[in-house]
Design a protein around this motif. Sequence first.
Motif, PDB file in Angstrom:
ATOM      1  N   VAL A 211     -43.581  56.398 -78.959  1.00  0.00           N
ATOM      2  CA  VAL A 211     -43.165  54.983 -77.792  1.00  0.00           C
ATOM      3  C   VAL A 211     -42.914  53.971 -79.187  1.00  0.00           C
ATOM      4  O   VAL A 211     -41.538  53.410 -78.759  1.00  0.00           O
ATOM      5  N   THR A 212     -43.771  53.105 -79.424  1.00  0.00           N
ATOM      6  CA  THR A 212     -43.044  52.283 -80.635  1.00  0.00           C
ATOM      7  C   THR A 212     -42.520  52.439 -81.571  1.00  0.00           C
ATOM      8  O   THR A 212     -42.190  51.835 -81.810  1.00  0.00           O
ATOM      9  N   ASP A 213     -42.849  54.032 -82.370  1.00  0.00           N
ATOM     10  CA  ASP A 213     -41.488  54.367 -83.259  1.00  0.00           C
ATOM     11  C   ASP A 213     -39.952  53.986 -82.632  1.00  0.00           C
ATOM     12  O   ASP A 213     -39.235  53.511 -83.641  1.00  0.00           O
ATOM     13  N   VAL A 214     -39.930  54.455 -81.817  1.00  0.00           N
ATOM     14  CA  VAL A 214     -38.314  54.071 -80.742  1.00  0.00           C
ATOM     15  C   VAL A 214     -38.393  53.176 -80.599  1.00  0.00           C
ATOM     16  O   VAL A 214     -37.027  52.428 -80.671  1.00  0.00           O
ATOM     17  N   LEU A 215     -39.145  51.900 -79.846  1.00  0.00           N
ATOM     18  CA  LEU A 215     -39.475  50.421 -80.064  1.00  0.00           C
ATOM     19  C   LEU A 215     -38.383  49.975 -80.782  1.00  0.00           C
ATOM     20  O   LEU A 215     -37.955  49.182 -81.283  1.00  0.00           O
ATOM     21  N   LEU A 216     -39.028  50.820 -82.144  1.00  0.00           N
ATOM     22  CA  LEU A 216     -39.248  49.342 -83.600  1.00  0.00           C
ATOM     23  C   LEU A 216     -37.764  49.755 -83.657  1.00  0.00           C
ATOM     24  O   LEU A 216     -36.319  48.816 -84.239  1.00  0.00           O
ATOM     25  N   MET A 217     -37.144  51.134 -83.623  1.00  0.00           N
ATOM     26  CA  MET A 217     -35.420  51.690 -83.718  1.00  0.00           C
ATOM     27  C   MET A 217     -35.160  50.689 -83.264  1.00  0.00           C
ATOM     28  O   MET A 217     -33.907  50.637 -83.821  1.00  0.00           O
ATOM     29  N   ALA A 218     -36.081  50.573 -81.664  1.00  0.00           N
ATOM     30  CA  ALA A 218     -34.638  50.362 -80.872  1.00  0.00           C
ATOM     31  C   ALA A 218     -34.470  48.621 -81.595  1.00  0.00           C
ATOM     32  O   ALA A 218     -33.461  47.909 -80.871  1.00  0.00           O
TER      33      ALA A 218
END
Length: 336
Positions: A211-218
């Motif tokens: 989730v954190t990885d996706v949020l950072l890419m977002a």
Amino acid sequence: MSTGDSRAGWLYGIGAYGFWGIVPLYFHAVRLVPAEELLAQRIAWSTLMLAVILCLTGGWPALRHCLATARIRNTLLLTTVLIAANWYCYIWSVTHNRVMESSLGYFIAPLVNTGLGVFVLRERLRLGQMLALSLAISGVIVLTVSTWQFPWVALVLAVSFSLYGLLRKTVAADALTGLATESLLLFPVALGYCVWLQFQGTAAFAHVDRVTDVLLMAGSVVTVLPLYCFAQAARRLRLTTLGFLQYVSPTGQFLLSIVIFHEPFTREKMLGFVFIWVALGVYSVDAVWSYRERLASRERQRSEESGETGAAVSPVSDAPGSPSVRPPVADAPGSP
């Protein structure tokens, strides 16, 4: 371009400033990631997204022109430093529960623009502008004295945002190309920092959860999407309309600070904000009055010239070719 505002323009404008108004929710969701890494990840992923957009729109020649022209390149180097400082300060403020102070920064940014016009461009202030600036300064003094805390976050955000806008207005580059150039200039540093964190074993990306990885890419979407909406709104709305819509963003941040993040809003803070809000009211009324006066003056001048020459007079428009009749409006890429 029509002198009126289109429905699509309103939707894009509200979308852009509304999105910026709720951006604190995004950074709050990744608040456990250090601000330095958040900034680096945002720059890295935004650069990749902007590169794709430039490929799709054929914007690479314009970017190469910016880098090849010394005056444009040097100015964009300065704006790159300013936007990085602005983004970092904003991210830090959200992750350290200072959203209310960051909203104050974007409330007073238009007034700082006016102050820069006096000290940098040697412009003369109208009575309404002088009153607005005096009220804003009084508000900052009240906040400092009553809370015994200098609102440095608000002032750093306002000054960096205003200086950024002042410099960007001198660059012959549209919003997307300018932001892509700035991101590209920051990309080596951001990528190098991300790689260094990985080698040190202290990076959040790829080491916390998916989730954190996706949020950072977002972070790329958080950066580019509202900018796209702003660019579309700027083509369809009068700048007077955009000038008022820009208050949607800090208003949203202010409400989030109280309702969602439960930051204290004491009577002392309320008094300081009241000074700022009254100053913005005076500033806005003065800007609209001046705008209408200049339009009327241009109409009279054209009518007189038409009477003398017998030429047909075209109606005054709010097109990009008429900057002298517009009130100031924030330059979007510097927004959070």
